[in-house]
Write a protein that holds these residues in place. Structure first.
Motif, PDB file in Angstrom:
ATOM      1  N   ASN A 181       4.772   7.255  -5.446  1.00  0.00           N
ATOM      2  CA  ASN A 181       5.147   6.916  -4.071  1.00  0.00           C
ATOM      3  C   ASN A 181       4.268   7.722  -3.126  1.00  0.00           C
ATOM      4  N   CYS A 182       3.524   7.033  -2.284  1.00  0.00           N
ATOM      5  CA  CYS A 182       2.646   7.711  -1.329  1.00  0.00           C
ATOM      6  C   CYS A 182       3.465   8.551  -0.345  1.00  0.00           C
ATOM      7  N   LEU A 183       2.821   9.574   0.209  1.00  0.00           N
ATOM      8  CA  LEU A 183       3.480  10.405   1.215  1.00  0.00           C
ATOM      9  C   LEU A 183       3.849   9.558   2.427  1.00  0.00           C
ATOM     10  N   HIS A 184       5.085   9.739   2.910  1.00  0.00           N
ATOM     11  CA  HIS A 184       5.577   8.882   3.987  1.00  0.00           C
ATOM     12  C   HIS A 184       6.741   9.553   4.709  1.00  0.00           C
ATOM     13  N   GLN A 185       7.237   8.871   5.732  1.00  0.00           N
ATOM     14  CA  GLN A 185       8.423   9.290   6.487  1.00  0.00           C
ATOM     15  C   GLN A 185       9.316   8.071   6.679  1.00  0.00           C
ATOM     16  N   ASP A 186      10.617   8.252   6.498  1.00  0.00           N
ATOM     17  CA  ASP A 186      11.577   7.151   6.621  1.00  0.00           C
ATOM     18  C   ASP A 186      12.161   7.162   8.037  1.00  0.00           C
ATOM     19  N   VAL A 233       6.476  21.353  13.018  1.00  0.00           N
ATOM     20  CA  VAL A 233       5.622  20.963  11.905  1.00  0.00           C
ATOM     21  C   VAL A 233       6.087  19.599  11.406  1.00  0.00           C
ATOM     22  N   ASN A 234       5.158  18.844  10.897  1.00  0.00           N
ATOM     23  CA  ASN A 234       5.372  17.470  10.483  1.00  0.00           C
ATOM     24  C   ASN A 234       5.447  17.406   8.957  1.00  0.00           C
ATOM     25  N   LEU A 235       6.486  16.790   8.409  1.00  0.00           N
ATOM     26  CA  LEU A 235       6.648  16.700   6.961  1.00  0.00           C
ATOM     27  C   LEU A 235       6.559  15.258   6.481  1.00  0.00           C
ATOM     28  N   ARG A 236       6.000  15.104   5.304  1.00  0.00           N
ATOM     29  CA  ARG A 236       5.996  13.827   4.593  1.00  0.00           C
ATOM     30  C   ARG A 236       6.454  14.093   3.159  1.00  0.00           C
ATOM     31  N   HIS A 237       6.974  13.071   2.513  1.00  0.00           N
ATOM     32  CA  HIS A 237       7.436  13.239   1.139  1.00  0.00           C
ATOM     33  C   HIS A 237       6.972  12.064   0.289  1.00  0.00           C
ATOM     34  N   GLY A 286       0.800  -1.218   0.000  1.00  0.00           N
ATOM     35  CA  GLY A 286       0.000   0.000   0.000  1.00  0.00           C
ATOM     36  C   GLY A 286       0.829   1.263   0.000  1.00  0.00           C
ATOM     37  N   PHE A 287       2.097   1.164  -0.432  1.00  0.00           N
ATOM     38  CA  PHE A 287       2.984   2.326  -0.438  1.00  0.00           C
ATOM     39  C   PHE A 287       2.859   3.154  -1.715  1.00  0.00           C
ATOM     40  N   GLY A 288       2.160   2.627  -2.709  1.00  0.00           N
ATOM     41  CA  GLY A 288       2.072   3.281  -4.013  1.00  0.00           C
ATOM     42  C   GLY A 288       2.283   2.253  -5.095  1.00  0.00           C
ATOM     43  N   ARG A 289       2.996   2.644  -6.170  1.00  0.00           N
ATOM     44  CA  ARG A 289       3.391   1.715  -7.225  1.00  0.00           C
ATOM     45  C   ARG A 289       4.838   1.998  -7.584  1.00  0.00           C
ATOM     46  N   GLY A 290       5.534   0.978  -8.047  1.00  0.00           N
ATOM     47  CA  GLY A 290       6.961   1.072  -8.275  1.00  0.00           C
ATOM     48  C   GLY A 290       7.666   0.161  -7.294  1.00  0.00           C
ATOM     49  N   GLU A 291       8.978   0.264  -7.221  1.00  0.00           N
ATOM     50  CA  GLU A 291       9.715  -0.593  -6.317  1.00  0.00           C
ATOM     51  C   GLU A 291      11.018   0.071  -5.900  1.00  0.00           C
ATOM     52  N   TYR A 292      11.603  -0.459  -4.828  1.00  0.00           N
ATOM     53  CA  TYR A 292      12.904   0.037  -4.391  1.00  0.00           C
ATOM     54  C   TYR A 292      13.672  -1.093  -3.727  1.00  0.00           C
ATOM     55  N   VAL A 301      17.818  18.091  -0.043  1.00  0.00           N
ATOM     56  CA  VAL A 301      17.945  17.742   1.370  1.00  0.00           C
ATOM     57  C   VAL A 301      16.684  18.241   2.062  1.00  0.00           C
ATOM     58  N   PHE A 302      16.107  17.424   2.939  1.00  0.00           N
ATOM     59  CA  PHE A 302      14.806  17.772   3.515  1.00  0.00           C
ATOM     60  C   PHE A 302      14.630  17.085   4.857  1.00  0.00           C
ATOM     61  N   ALA A 303      13.639  17.562   5.589  1.00  0.00           N
ATOM     62  CA  ALA A 303      13.345  17.023   6.918  1.00  0.00           C
ATOM     63  C   ALA A 303      12.695  15.647   6.807  1.00  0.00           C
ATOM     64  N   VAL A 304      13.175  14.717   7.611  1.00  0.00           N
ATOM     65  CA  VAL A 304      12.626  13.368   7.626  1.00  0.00           C
ATOM     66  C   VAL A 304      11.251  13.337   8.283  1.00  0.00           C
ATOM     67  N   HIS A 305      11.106  14.076   9.379  1.00  0.00           N
ATOM     68  CA  HIS A 305       9.912  13.943  10.221  1.00  0.00           C
ATOM     69  C   HIS A 305       9.369  15.314  10.617  1.00  0.00           C
ATOM     70  N   GLN A 306      10.089  16.023  11.496  1.00  0.00           N
ATOM     71  CA  GLN A 306       9.631  17.315  11.991  1.00  0.00           C
ATOM     72  C   GLN A 306      10.726  18.358  11.836  1.00  0.00           C
ATOM     73  N   ARG A 307      10.297  19.625  11.817  1.00  0.00           N
ATOM     74  CA  ARG A 307      11.248  20.731  11.834  1.00  0.00           C
ATOM     75  C   ARG A 307      10.678  21.839  12.715  1.00  0.00           C
ATOM     76  N   PRO A 308      11.549  22.699  13.254  1.00  0.00           N
ATOM     77  CA  PRO A 308      11.059  23.796  14.103  1.00  0.00           C
ATOM     78  C   PRO A 308      10.661  25.007  13.260  1.00  0.00           C
ATOM     79  N   VAL A 309       9.611  25.660  13.678  1.00  0.00           N
ATOM     80  CA  VAL A 309       9.145  26.892  13.025  1.00  0.00           C
ATOM     81  C   VAL A 309       8.911  27.937  14.112  1.00  0.00           C
ATOM     82  N   GLN A 310       9.388  29.140  13.878  1.00  0.00           N
ATOM     83  CA  GLN A 310       9.190  30.226  14.835  1.00  0.00           C
ATOM     84  C   GLN A 310       7.806  30.821  14.651  1.00  0.00           C
ATOM     85  N   GLY A 311       6.996  30.781  15.687  1.00  0.00           N
ATOM     86  CA  GLY A 311       5.672  31.388  15.659  1.00  0.00           C
ATOM     87  C   GLY A 311       5.592  32.583  16.587  1.00  0.00           C
TER      88      GLY A 311
END
Length: 236
Positions: free
Chosen positions: A137-142, A211-215, A60-66, A194-204
């Motif tokens: 590839n479905c949105l996910h986190q490694d 904030v939570n990121l998926r790719h 259920g990750f999408g289509r394709g392979e790795y 280069v990108f965030a795997v999971h979370q990154r800090p944001v100044q509010g």
């Protein structure tokens, strides 16, 4: 210093750090040459290089392979990972502090991997991905375990418009009490992100929040697309 290490050292890291702070991602143009991209993509058909193969549709990750590389990593992959880690560690540790997280990452990648291995995270996680027409590839986190390095790198090995159409690299940012924000990173052959795997800090207005990121990857409309993924923590 080999050619790849010299290119990593020559990157405008102040710009990259600013992009990561502002967007959670930054593009690194021209990291690999076309010949280097073709050599890396050709590894996919050498099964002895890999520890496992994943067909996305079965899970259920999408289509394709790795395929996940086995130890020892190919020299080119090992050189990239060794070159990037010391450049990313200061950013990772600053982010950890900003988000109020206690864990810090050692200067040497070998020391961080030793920490992973002591916790039972023994399997290498760098990988090659292959997509054909209709694949995505479905949105996910490694994440892979307790010890997670908060940044990772992907390198596009195929040429958009020549080798494939579609297949854009996509990020989404889930912000507290707000709708998710989508981002598409334009990559050419040999470009890295280069990108965030999971979370990154944001100044509010009330301080720093997470904030939570998926790719993922949008549907490939035609052709074939290969990507190299560099993940700095090992897996359980």
């Amino acid at each position: 210093m080999n050619a790849v290490a010299a290119r990593v050292a020559a990157i405008a890291w102040e710009r990259v750090e600013a992009g990561l702070d502002q967007e959670g991602a930054a593009v690194l143009p021209g990291l690999l040459t076309p010949a280097e991209c073709e050599a890396a993509a050709a590894l996919y058909d050498q099964p002895g290089r890999f520890r496992s193969r994943v067909v996305m549709a079965r899970h259920g990750f999408g289509r394709g392979e790795y395929q996940y590389f086995a130890h020892p990593l190919p020299a080119s992959v090992a050189a990239l990972r060794a070159s990037f880690y010391p450049r990313l560690v200061p950013i990772a540790n600053r982010w950890q502090g900003a988000m109020g997280l206690a864990a810090r990452f050692p200067d040497r990648h070998e020391d961080f991997l030793a920490r992973c291995h002591a916790a039972g995270q023994l399997r290498p996680t760098s990988l090659l991905l292959r997509y054909g027409q209709g694949d995505y590839n479905c949105l996910h986190q490694d994440l892979y375990g307790e010890h997670v390095f908060p940044l990772q790198v992907v390198v596009l090995l195929s040429a958009p418009g020549r080798d494939f159409e579609g297949g854009e690299f996509v990020l989404t940012e889930q912000r507290p009490r707000m709708q998710s924000r989508p981002m598409v990173l334009p990559l050419g052959q040999g470009d890295a992100a280069v990108f965030a795997v999971h979370q990154r800090p944001v100044q509010g207005t009330r301080g720093v929040y997470r904030v939570n990121l998926r790719h993922g990857v949008s549907r490939v409309r035609s052709g074939h697309r290969h990507t190299l993924g560099l993940i700095f923590h090992d897996a359980q």
